[in-house]
Design a protein around this motif. Structure first.
Motif, short mmCIF file in Angstrom:
data_model
loop_
_atom_site.label_atom_id
_atom_site.label_comp_id
_atom_site.label_asym_id
_atom_site.label_seq_id
_atom_site.Cartn_x
_atom_site.Cartn_y
_atom_site.Cartn_z
N LEU A 113 0.97 -1.10 -0.03
CA LEU A 113 0.06 -0.12 0.04
C LEU A 113 1.00 1.18 -0.05
O LEU A 113 1.81 1.46 0.80
CB LEU A 113 -0.84 -0.16 1.30
N LEU A 114 0.57 2.04 -1.03
CA LEU A 114 1.46 3.32 -1.14
C LEU A 114 0.61 4.58 -0.62
O LEU A 114 -0.65 4.73 -1.25
CB LEU A 114 2.01 3.59 -2.61
N ALA A 115 0.95 5.06 0.28
CA ALA A 115 0.13 6.22 0.95
C ALA A 115 0.61 7.66 0.69
O ALA A 115 1.71 7.77 1.11
CB ALA A 115 -0.19 6.08 2.64
N LEU A 116 -0.11 8.32 -0.18
CA LEU A 116 0.44 9.74 -0.56
C LEU A 116 -0.52 11.00 0.10
O LEU A 116 -1.53 10.93 -0.27
CB LEU A 116 0.14 9.71 -2.14
N ASP A 117 0.36 11.75 0.73
CA ASP A 117 -0.27 12.73 1.30
C ASP A 117 -0.32 14.24 0.40
O ASP A 117 0.90 14.52 0.47
CB ASP A 117 0.30 13.26 2.76
N GLU A 118 -1.47 14.40 -0.11
CA GLU A 118 -1.46 15.66 -1.06
C GLU A 118 -0.34 15.59 -1.86
O GLU A 118 0.51 16.70 -2.11
CB GLU A 118 -1.39 16.76 -0.23
N PRO A 119 -0.06 14.60 -2.94
CA PRO A 119 1.01 14.78 -3.89
C PRO A 119 0.77 15.69 -4.91
O PRO A 119 1.87 16.29 -5.38
CB PRO A 119 1.02 13.08 -4.24
N ALA A 120 -0.23 16.28 -5.02
CA ALA A 120 -0.45 17.04 -6.14
C ALA A 120 -0.31 18.63 -5.90
O ALA A 120 -0.47 19.50 -6.29
CB ALA A 120 -1.81 17.09 -6.79
N ALA A 121 -0.16 18.67 -4.31
CA ALA A 121 -0.25 20.29 -3.78
C ALA A 121 0.73 20.84 -4.42
O ALA A 121 1.88 20.52 -4.56
CB ALA A 121 -0.12 20.25 -2.28
N GLY A 122 0.54 22.24 -5.05
CA GLY A 122 1.37 23.05 -5.46
C GLY A 122 1.88 22.82 -6.78
O GLY A 122 2.83 23.40 -7.61
N MET A 123 1.06 21.82 -7.53
CA MET A 123 1.68 21.58 -8.88
C MET A 123 0.72 22.26 -9.93
O MET A 123 -0.59 22.44 -9.64
CB MET A 123 1.48 19.78 -8.94
N ASN A 124 1.21 22.50 -10.96
CA ASN A 124 0.48 23.03 -12.02
C ASN A 124 -0.38 21.87 -12.86
O ASN A 124 0.00 20.69 -12.60
CB ASN A 124 1.22 23.78 -12.99
N PRO A 125 -1.20 22.26 -13.63
CA PRO A 125 -2.33 21.17 -14.28
C PRO A 125 -1.42 20.06 -15.08
O PRO A 125 -1.92 18.92 -14.95
CB PRO A 125 -3.13 21.95 -15.29
N SER A 126 -0.44 20.39 -15.70
CA SER A 126 0.30 19.59 -16.61
C SER A 126 0.91 18.58 -15.60
O SER A 126 0.98 17.46 -15.94
CB SER A 126 1.19 20.27 -17.81
N GLU A 127 1.65 19.30 -14.74
CA GLU A 127 2.63 18.34 -13.65
C GLU A 127 1.29 17.29 -12.93
O GLU A 127 1.62 16.10 -12.76
CB GLU A 127 3.03 19.09 -12.39
N THR A 128 0.10 17.93 -12.63
CA THR A 128 -0.87 16.97 -12.26
C THR A 128 -1.27 15.78 -12.91
O THR A 128 -1.49 14.79 -12.50
CB THR A 128 -2.01 17.85 -11.63
N GLU A 129 -1.49 16.37 -13.98
CA GLU A 129 -1.84 15.06 -15.16
C GLU A 129 -0.69 13.98 -15.25
O GLU A 129 -1.08 12.68 -14.98
CB GLU A 129 -1.85 15.71 -16.49
N GLY A 130 0.41 14.52 -15.16
CA GLY A 130 1.65 13.50 -15.31
C GLY A 130 1.56 12.65 -14.00
O GLY A 130 1.77 11.24 -13.73
N LEU A 131 1.21 13.22 -12.77
CA LEU A 131 1.06 12.72 -11.53
C LEU A 131 0.11 11.59 -11.34
O LEU A 131 0.32 10.29 -10.85
CB LEU A 131 0.98 13.47 -10.37
#
Lengths: 256, 309, 352
Positions: A174-192
């Protein structure tokens, strides 16, 4: 019926007078992406810390993949197969990206002090394997070109990815991610988002806290909503979205 | 029973002095997060300067009541130590404010050595007796004896500590100090001149240290270039015991340490069936410290800092 | 560096280190060889402390206690004091083992303490050990109190003693020479040990813990074990050096194990370049040799310049030493020879 990977029941956590988690129960199925949402201060991060062993809950039950992890220390939780990232990235800043991931291999390697000093054949082989695995993971998250950079000097997006690679190095179920997209721009978020789907497709279950509700709705198989330390809703995104309690929690929070 | 009361009284005297010195450590720590290792030397200088001034007056044929002589000497010693404290901060700590913690620790230790050597240059390596100008009459309390001087020491310590608390809690300077200790960056943004506050902290702590030095010298009737080391160590221990950075903690830790030490010295023989004697007195300070910190890792009155993920 | 060049450097340093004691005793006298022997002991000590402070980031101000444990183990089991004369190959490992045990003993209760709290507790621990050594002469005489233990056995093996002048062909080897080679050999071993540790799974775990122990524990590192291991291994090196010290000096007393000694070793680590093995070695050598040079220079210099002693040389020596520590830290807080990584950290800090 999906197979249950993680299950908690009746979890309570108090900080002095604050009842941060009040009788929380939930289960995460193998292979899903499970989201945890809720207004600020709802207890998401507290629950997250309980699930990753950083906080010890006061009461309740916590089983993971058939083992009892109630009040287990972090290193037992990690070796049991839960790995995490942090909301405010916590890398080892002065280490290189490669070394950061190599630290993640600690729990899956064995060399003791004597072995390290004697540098026996098995220790050398293990060390080589650690490094090879670290390279593999850097490639997996797409940042192998900055392997020798100190973590401090990496871009924000790269730091996020590095933290994921480091967590994956512990071979979590189980991989637990705490707000991994915080502070990312939309294209970075897409990548994530693509990366998280890839991780799930490779057999790792994902637990996710995120503020970006739109991202969560599009990504998660199931979602739980916390408010004031209680779970107020759980289910597939379409249902949760229409739940009056959820709407009230969010609107109420927005209006207060 | 008499021994018990006597040891409590002795401990109270010793403890108030520890407390006064501990305040100097804890103030600096509260503001800068730094162990001012040279503080013990400031205490030593306070004692030495006072003795020098008194001797100079006696040699010049000035004979006033003992208390007045000490007071005059303090008027020299306090500003001298304040200047010393101010200089220490400017020279050895300020340039390293953003350096990792160990760097100022090493300069502090280096400075401590320098100050001891300077003291040897000025006053020599021998013990210097405190001039016999003070009244050593005693008072009996519950079958125990205490000198009037010791009573004065305790009272003066309490007054000074109360004064300091008043300054920190009620004045503008004190508010700025508290703000700086909580968050120097934000305090700076709010218009607090952090440099001034840090200097003021060193000056105040050193002033208290000077007085404490004189108390040590009168209580033991002597001074020595190395005296600041052990007393500084004990006082720092007291500050940590109480919860470093916390003024009330320093006072509580100091008095507690003084009493424990003194009771320990009085009873260790009985406790261990004669195996350990009073020469183990110094162990108490450290043993108590270790035990307290095991159960309360931030000291008795220190804030419990929760780990934030 | 090419491997040829590396080999060349290695051979050159090996030759220099091999002939050093003879060059020094021929030019400056045996007293200086003795100083170099001490420098080697301090290198071992500083490298041991560097594990705790430099690698694991735990501030230890009581490190000398482990040196003391090693020295007293050696002396009590190899002197007329109890009439026991065990050979060094038993007493030195035993002393190292005891020291490591003490390291764990100290480490266990202080696991939760951080930064300066840890510093003051370790300091207190060091003082407690010293006070016991000073006072355990009554009612049962164990340590012989402040008088210390005399006539400690030298290192001897199969009828060959490092404590006696030895003739090999036309070479006359003094004890200071013989000990030099033994200390050098052990120093090299310690260097290999710490550098291999540093570049291992264990070394990475120490650095990770030092940088962010919460993140480290979230990566599954068992912080407790990693800390205890640092304490134990640091203490181990201290214990070995302590046993060697007792044999070399032939006499030990609590005075040799004061807080000032702990502080000196810490200063060697920090002034040299914390966490960087070559830097720490340099720090230990400089801080051992420099005061001796000052001792030799200050007296004659004053006589020469002023025709009389103005300042007591011992006084002037310590004064300059203290000043040097201050000036050094102010001008190069990263140490004389920091690792590249640490240098970069400092550069970052300067940039703000």
């Amino acid at each position: 019926m999906a197979e249950v990977l993680l299950k908690i029941e009746g979890i309570h956590k108090r900080f002095g007078g604050l009842h941060a988690l009040n009788n929380v129960a939930l289960h995460i199925n193998k292979g899903e992406i499970y989201g945890l949402i809720g207004p600020n201060g709802a207890g998401k991060t507290t629950l997250f810390n309980v699930l990753t062993g950083l906080y010890t809950p006061d009461e309740g039950q916590f089983t993971f993949d058939g083992i009892d992890l109630f009040r287990a220390p972090p290193h037992i939780v990690v070796s049991g197969g839960i790995a995490r990232t942090f909301q405010n990235i916590r890398l080892f800043h002065e280490m290189t990206a490669l070394e950061n991931v190599m630290v993640g291999r600690h729990i899956r390697s064995k060399a003791n002090a004597l072995g390290a000093v004697l540098r026996t054949k098995s220790v050398r082989q293990e060390e080589a394997a650690i490094e090879a695995k670290a390279w593999e993971l850097l490639r997996y998250v797409g940042i192998e070109d900055v392997a020798y950079e100190r973590a401090r000097n990496l871009s924000y997006g790269h730091q996020r990815r590095l933290e994921i690679a480091r967590a994956l190095a512990t071979e979590p179920k189980l991989l637990a991610l705490d707000e991994p997209a915080a502070g990312m721009n939309p294209s970075e978020t897409e990548g994530l988002k693509a990366l998280m789907e890839k991780i799930r497709n490779d057999g790792v279950t994902v637990l996710l806290i995120e503020h970006d509700v739109k991202l969560m709705m599009g990504l998660c198989d199931r979602i739980a909503v916390l408010d004031y330390g209680k779970k107020i809703a759980e289910g597939v995104p379409e249902v949760v979205r229409k739940d009056p309690k959820v709407i009230e929690a969010y609107l109420g929070a927005a209006h207060s | 029973m008499d021994i018990f009361v006597q040891q409590i009284l002795n401990g109270l005297v010793l403890g108030s002095i520890y407390a006064l010195i501990a305040l100097g450590y804890t103030m600096v720590y509260g503001i800068m997060g730094l162990i001012n290792f040279a503080h013990g030397e400031v205490v030593m200088f306070g004692a030495m300067v006072t003795i020098t001034v008194i001797s100079a007056m006696t040699n010049a044929g000035i004979h006033l009541p003992g208390g007045a002589m000490v007071l005059i000497a303090l008027m020299v010693a306090i500003p001298a130590c304040m200047l010393l404290g101010f200089t220490i901060e400017r020279v050895a700590y300020r340039p390293l404010r953003n350096a990792p913690k160990l760097a100022p620790l090493i300069t502090a230790i280096g400075l401590s050595i320098v100050l001891q050597q300077v003291a040897i240059l000025i006053w020599g390596r021998n013990y210097i007796p405190f001039p016999p100008i003070l009244n050593h009459d005693t008072i009996d309390i519950f079958g125990a004896t205490i000198t009037q001087l010791q009573v004065l020491i305790v009272i003066l310590c309490l007054v000074l500590m109360a004064g300091l608390l008043l300054v920190v809690e009620k004045t503008k300077l004190g508010r700025a100090m508290r703000a700086t200790s909580q968050n120097p960056g934000v305090a700076g943004l709010m218009g607090v001149n952090v440099n001034t506050i840090v200097s003021a902290t060193f000056v105040m702590g050193s002033g208290l240290g000077a007085v404490a030095g004189v108390m040590v010298a009168t209580n033991y009737d002597q001074a020595h270039y190395y005296m600041g080391f052990m007393i500084g160590l004990k006082a720092f221990t007291a500050a940590v015991l109480g919860g470093i950075g916390n003024l009330g903690g320093a006072v509580a830790g100091g008095i507690l340490l003084g009493i424990i030490e003194s009771l320990g010295a009085g009873y260790i023989g009985d406790l261990t069936g004669g195996f350990l004697g009073s020469n183990y007195q110094d162990i108490f300070a450290f043993a108590v410290l270790i035990v307290v910190l095991i159960f309360r890792p931030s000291g008795l009155l220190g804030e419990k800092i929760a780990d934030r993920a | 560096m090419t491997s040829n060049k590396k080999l060349g450097t290695f051979l050159a340093s090996a030759i220099v280190l091999a002939v050093l004691p003879f060059v020094v005793s021929g030019t400056l006298g045996n007293a200086w060889v003795r100083t170099i022997d001490f420098a080697l002991l301090y290198v071992m000590l500083a490298l041991g402390l560097n594990i705790v402070v430099g690698f694991a980031g735990l501030l230890d101000l009581g490190f000398i206690a482990f040196y003391a444990v090693g020295a007293y183990t050696f002396a009590l089991l190899g002197s007329p004091h109890f009439g026991i004369h065990l050979p060094f190959y038993i007493t030195i490992p035993l002393g190292a083992g005891f020291a490591a045990l003490f390291g764990i003993l100290l480490g266990t209760p202080v696991l939760k303490l951080k930064g300066d709290y840890l510093a003051i507790v370790t300091l207190g621990f060091g003082e407690i050990v010293r006070i016991f050594m000073n006072n355990l002469n009554a009612p049962i005489n164990i340590t012989n109190g402040p008088q210390g233990i005399n006539l400690v056995d030298p290192i001897q093996f199969a009828g060959f003693s490092l404590g006696k002048v030895t003739q090999i062909g036309s070479f006359t080897l003094n004890p200071v020479h013989l000990y030099y080679y033994m200390f050098l050999a052990l120093t090299v071993l310690v260097v290999i040990m710490v550098s291999r540790l540093q570049h291992s799974r264990i070394g990475r775990a120490w650095v990770a813990m030092r940088e962010d122990y919460i993140a480290a524990s979230a990566m599954g590192l068992n912080i407790r074990n990693i800390k205890l291991l640092a304490f134990a291994l640091g203490a181990l090196s201290g214990g070995v050096a302590g046993g060697l010290f007792a044999a070399f000096q032939g006499f030990i007393s609590p005075e040799s194990f004061s807080l000032l000694e702990s502080i000196m070793i810490l200063a060697m680590v920090v002034l040299g370049g914390m966490g960087h093995i070559p830097g720490v070695i340099l720090g230990a050598v400089v801080l051992t040799i420099a005061p001796e040079i000052l001792r030799d220079v200050i007296g004659p210099l004053q006589m020469h310049t002023f025709g009389r002693m103005i300042v007591d040389p011992e006084n002037a020596r310590m004064l300059l030493f203290g000043l040097a520590m201050v000036v050094m830290m102010l001008t190069r807080p990263e140490g004389m020879w920091p690792s590249k990584r640490r240098q970069a950290e400092f550069d970052d800090a300067k940039k703000g």
